[in-house]
Design a protein around this motif. Structure first.
Motif, PDB file in Angstrom:
ATOM      1  N   GLN A 109      78.382  21.493 -17.749  1.00  0.00           N
ATOM      2  CA  GLN A 109      79.235  20.316 -17.938  1.00  0.00           C
ATOM      3  C   GLN A 109      79.464  20.065 -19.426  1.00  0.00           C
ATOM      4  OE1 GLN A 109      77.673  16.781 -16.102  1.00  0.00           O
ATOM      5  NE2 GLN A 109      79.329  15.456 -16.826  1.00  0.00           N
ATOM      6  N   GLN A 110      78.371  20.181 -20.207  1.00  0.00           N
ATOM      7  CA  GLN A 110      78.501  19.949 -21.643  1.00  0.00           C
ATOM      8  C   GLN A 110      79.381  21.020 -22.304  1.00  0.00           C
ATOM      9  OE1 GLN A 110      77.363  17.354 -23.431  1.00  0.00           O
ATOM     10  NE2 GLN A 110      76.648  16.415 -21.539  1.00  0.00           N
ATOM     11  N   SER A 169      82.990  20.458 -21.385  1.00  0.00           N
ATOM     12  CA  SER A 169      83.537  19.339 -22.159  1.00  0.00           C
ATOM     13  C   SER A 169      83.798  19.767 -23.597  1.00  0.00           C
ATOM     14  CB  SER A 169      82.549  18.164 -22.125  1.00  0.00           C
ATOM     15  OG  SER A 169      83.011  17.108 -22.957  1.00  0.00           O
TER      16      SER A 169
END
Length: 656
Positions: free
Chosen positions: A105-106, A109
């Motif tokens: 997810q990081q 992003s």
């Protein structure tokens, strides 16, 4: 004191522990002087002490195994230890799947936001692929799991977490990253500019020096790499350094006066009564400012573009050398027309002269060129080596038709004045050039193989025969000679023997001889009445030439008379154009000896004359007595009176 084991390597040293034989004897006999501790058991060697040590080691092992088991119980397999972070993202006490999901997810992003590089008002937003970067999240989680031991896990539970920030596992293609950074540098970099000559509003000026800009590619690569590993999205300012020019405005001050002087007015290039001009604005295109070996500024010339310009500017200068026309003046050679030196411009030699003029502030120079001297220089006729008469050839053309006599005079005129350099070969055809009406020859009757027909150039073989006789008498080598196909009455006139003729047939048959002397040979022709003379003037060789008695063999009688109808003749008119001749083979010997009486050359000139009948041209008639010949002569060679001049280039008689 450590326990020592009985081992060869641990034996006491001789000096410190070895006893003498006497001492050993006293100990064995219970000598009263033995040590006080004799017979006591040391602690380290006691059984009790050894069992105690073994028990403690086992207890420590049980405690260690217990803590390890406790650590695995506290943080089971597949769980990231507490206090572990990756690129600032806390993944402690998460399962491996949870940790991977959080890191993905990081990264997503991070990858979704622009990666920005800035320079002034310019920006670049490269993708991960542009930079050659690829994240490996699974390997990163595996690295987190092996980053602590079971004991560290228990200590973390008892004493609290010890924070550890691990890097994000990433593969980076350095070549691709450096290539992308180099492409940015290519857009940003500006070379330093040195003062240069320029033209503004028709005036020559000197531009100012300007510092250059150069991206620090290594620093930029390090900044990009750090941001990638730490998942940072802050814009990166591209660092650069200024580049100083090779030389500055102050360095040019020393040559400003020279520039102003050199370009203050046009530069003129002179040659005889002509001149060419280079304007200052044009000259400035070929000049540049460069430091010399000592570092001092100088005004230099860009040679290649200047040479190209001069090549287009200076034209129609070259001229070939022209030989003098010469004649025999009675006692020596004289020039009937002067010679001319040849000129060939030398553009390459002109450039250094132009550079020198610029350095000295001059505005006019002379054209540089090569001078070629003519082979026959009217100022140095004595160098030709022509001492006097070498030999003379003569032939008579009594009772020739006017057209034949004209052609003899025309061919002799073209031949007159021919000069043969030493080591060269004389060619009759090249000397007289093309035989054509345009060059003064007339049409008349010629015998062409099997018929008597109108043709151009009848009589030219009279000239080639006379040239053969002159060359024969000079003693020089005859390199090409062709006899006539039949005996020609004109060549029997006078005291010349049979077989003393030479036929030519353009372009196939020629008459040639070689100048094997060290000097030039001049050919002179003149006509007296109905006699043609050809003289050869050249070096004095001291030759004696003897004409041998002709050897005549295989004589045959002439065939029957032949009458040929000529529509231009009046009816009943009859004109003989050739007399009957017998056939024969003739060999004419020549012996050439020098002043010492030694034979220099022995030649045999062979002729195969075909039998030839009387030939008559008759006017139109119904009589069956006048008819064309039924068959052609057997000779395969053209008759001596036939000259064809197809595909020949006109050449003025001059130096061969």
């Amino acid at each position: 004191m450590g326990m020592q084991q009985a081992h060869p390597h641990n034996a006491p040293s001789d000096r410190g522990n070895r006893r003498t034989n006497e001492e050993t004897s006293r100990l064995a006999n219970g000598d009263a002087r033995r040590p006080r501790w004799a017979g006591a058991v040391p602690l380290l060697h006691s059984t009790y002490f050894q069992f105690s040590i073994a028990g403690l080691a086992g207890l420590f092992l049980l405690i260690t195994v217990g803590f390890a088991a406790l650590g695995r119980e506290i943080y089971p397999e597949g769980t990231v230890p507490s206090g572990v972070a990756v690129a600032g993202v806390d993944i402690g006490e998460l399962s491996d799947d949870e940790a991977r999901a959080l890191l993905e997810q990081q990264v997503a992003s991070y990858s979704g936001n622009p990666f920005v590089l800035t320079f002034g008002d310019q920006t670049w937003e490269p993708s991960m692929a542009d930079l050659g970067a690829r994240f490996d999240i699974s390997q990163t989680v595996d690295d987190a799991n092996v980053s602590s031991t079971p004991m560290q896990r228990v200590r973390t539970r008892v004493l609290g977490a010890e924070e550890r920030d691990l890097p994000l596992r990433m593969s980076l293609d350095d070549d691709q990253l450096n290539q992308y950074i180099a492409s940015i540098a290519q857009e940003i970099d500006e070379p330093a500019k040195v003062p240069e000559l320029a033209i503004a509003d028709g005036q020559v000026t000197v531009t100012e020096a300007v510092r250059g800009i150069e991206v620090n590619q290594q620093v930029l690569a390090e900044s990009v790499t750090s941001s990638l590993y730490n998942l940072e999205n802050d814009p990166i300012d591209i660092q650069y350094q200024e580049v100083e020019p090779e030389y500055t405005d102050e360095d040019v001050q020393a040559v400003r006066e020279q520039i102003n002087q050199a370009l203050s007015q046009p530069l003129s290039i002179r040659f005889e009564d002509r001149s060419w001009t280079i304007e200052p604005t044009k000259m400035a295109e070929f000049l540049s400012l460069t430091p010399d070996e000592s570092g001092q500024m100088q005004l230099a010339v860009d040679q290649e573009p200047l040479i190209a310009h001069l090549d287009q500017l200076i034209v129609d200068v070259n001229r070939p050398a022209r030989n003098a026309k010469i004649a025999w003046g009675g006692s020596s050679v004289v020039a009937t027309s002067p010679s001319q030196t040849g000129i060939e411009r030398d553009i390459y030699a002109l450039v250094p002269k132009l550079e020198e003029a610029i350095a000295n502030g001059e505005h006019s120079i002379e054209l540089t060129y090569y001078v070629t001297r003519p082979a026959i220089d009217s100022e140095n006729l004595g160098d030709l080596g022509i001492d006097g008469l070498m030999a003379q050839g003569q032939s008579a053309f009594w009772n020739s038709a006017p057209s034949r006599a004209n052609n003899i005079g025309v061919a002799a005129g073209y031949l007159d004045g021919t000069v043969i350099p030493p080591g060269h070969e004389f060619s009759f055809n090249n000397s007289i050039g093309e035989i054509s009406v345009e060059r003064g020859y007339q049409e008349g009757y010629v015998i062409q193989a099997e018929a008597t027909v109108p043709g151009i150039g009848g009589g030219v073989c009279q000239v080639s025969t006379t040239a053969f006789r002159a060359a024969f008498m000079s003693g020089l080598p005859i390199t090409e000679r062709h006899p006539h196909a039949y005996l020609v009455g004109f060549y029997e006139q006078g005291d010349w023997p049979l077989g003393f003729d030479a036929a030519i047939f353009q372009p196939d048959l020629d008459f040639r001889f070689a100048n094997t002397t060290d000097g030039y040979i001049l050919v002179h022709t003149h006509v007296e009445g109905e006699n043609l003379y050809i003289n050869l003037y050249g070096p004095e060789l001291g030759y004696n030439v003897e004409i041998g008695e002709p050897v005549i063999e295989n004589e045959t009688e002439p065939p029957a008379d032949v009458e040929v109808v000529d529509e231009d003749l009046a009816p009943g008119e009859r004109r003989q154009v050739e007399a009957a001749k017998p056939g024969m083979e003739v060999t004419l010997p020549r012996t050439v000896t020098n002043s010492a009486g030694e034979v220099v050359r022995q030649d045999y000139f062979y002729s195969n004359f075909q039998a030839w009948g009387n030939r008559f041209l008759v006017g139109p008639s119904t009589s069956n007595d006048a008819q064309a010949p039924s068959e052609a002569p057997a000779a395969g060679e053209p008759s001596g009176e036939i000259i064809e001049a197809e595909d020949q280039v006109e050449t003025e008689p001059a130096v061969e």
